[in-house]
Enzyme design. Structure first.
Site, PDB file in Angstrom:
ATOM      1  N   LYS A  80      -4.242   6.610  -0.354  1.00 36.52           N
ATOM      2  CA  LYS A  80      -3.491   6.000  -1.451  1.00 36.52           C
ATOM      3  C   LYS A  80      -4.481   5.440  -2.469  1.00 36.52           C
ATOM      4  O   LYS A  80      -5.194   4.479  -2.174  1.00 36.52           O
ATOM      5  CB  LYS A  80      -2.594   4.884  -0.905  1.00 36.52           C
ATOM      6  CG  LYS A  80      -1.765   4.175  -1.967  1.00 36.52           C
ATOM      7  CD  LYS A  80      -1.004   3.003  -1.385  1.00 36.52           C
ATOM      8  CE  LYS A  80      -1.865   1.770  -1.280  1.00 36.52           C
ATOM      9  NZ  LYS A  80      -1.091   0.565  -0.906  1.00 36.52           N
ATOM     10  N   GLU A 115       8.646   3.565   1.704  1.00 34.69           N
ATOM     11  CA  GLU A 115       7.747   2.554   2.263  1.00 34.69           C
ATOM     12  C   GLU A 115       8.368   1.186   2.016  1.00 34.69           C
ATOM     13  O   GLU A 115       8.600   0.808   0.871  1.00 34.69           O
ATOM     14  CB  GLU A 115       6.377   2.636   1.582  1.00 34.69           C
ATOM     15  CG  GLU A 115       5.455   1.465   1.886  1.00 34.69           C
ATOM     16  CD  GLU A 115       4.273   1.403   0.930  1.00 34.69           C
ATOM     17  OE1 GLU A 115       3.693   0.292   0.798  1.00 34.69           O
ATOM     18  OE2 GLU A 115       3.920   2.419   0.310  1.00 34.69           O
TER      19      GLU A 115
END
Length: 214
Positions: free
Chosen positions: A134, A46
């Protein structure tokens, strides 16, 4: 590379179990850190949009990455962030909260990991159809929270972020985490100008080894 949908992202995360979060301050250093991670066997990355000219870093990493790698954009806050990340080649999105960008990405068939904190937000994120959620900051909650939440939500796919170290990876997975997201404890200073890539390589291999016993 093209975007992956939530089913594809869920499948890939189930295989790798690790998302490396690169919050860089320099494009060239961010690209070098990403290449080092991939070479060490960390294949899901990411790259956060907090980096100035993050699109250039994403585009370079995507261009060089092997087919088995998965390159996403992080800190995706608004709908236009999704558009510019996809234009740069990002394959999935990560958000800090349940922002409008989550539903926007899902509507376009793009895999997303929305940031959540409470059981209500966990349920909301999964009900929207996201690949996983998340949990941030996980350091304030710990593995016990995941274990407790999965009693009423046994199928919840939770990825703790914030406070996950190589020493605690197995604790989170044993508690039922779907995978882990790791930034500073893994990347260190490698995504800044003059950062230590040798140390990054060593840490990355330590994390890969820790995950082999999952």
């Amino acid at each position: 590379m093209t975007t992956v949908d939530n089913a594809q992202l869920r499948e890939r995360l189930g295989e790798t179990r690790l998302v490396a979060i690169i919050r860089g301050t320099d494009v060239d250093a961010t690209v070098a850190a990403a290449r080092t991670l991939i070479a060490a066997g960390v294949l899901t990355l990411e790259i956060t949009l907090t980096l100035r000219d993050a699109e250039h870093a994403i585009a370079q990493v995507v261009q060089d990455a092997p087919p088995e790698a998965l390159i996403g954009a992080g800190t995706v806050l608004v709908e236009s962030d999704v558009d510019r990340a996809v234009a740069a080649g990002a394959q999935f999105m990560v958000t800090p909260t349940l922002t409008a960008s989550v539903e926007y990405a899902i509507a376009q068939g793009i895999g997303v990991l929305p940031g959540v904190y409470s059981p209500t937000e966990i349920q909301r994120g999964l009900d929207l159809g996201s690949a996983a959620v998340k949990l941030f900051p996980a350091s304030a909650l710990g593995p016990g929270f995941i274990r407790a939440v999965r009693d009423p939500f046994p199928d919840a796919r939770i990825i703790p972020v914030g406070g996950v170290s190589v020493a605690t990876v197995q604790d989170f997975l044993a508690a039922g985490a779907f995978g882990v997201g790791v930034g500073g404890p893994l990347v260190g200073d490698a995504a800044t100008a003059g950062g230590d890539l040798v140390a990054l390589d060593a840490r990355a291999r330590d994390f890969v080894t820790a995950l082999e016993g999952r």
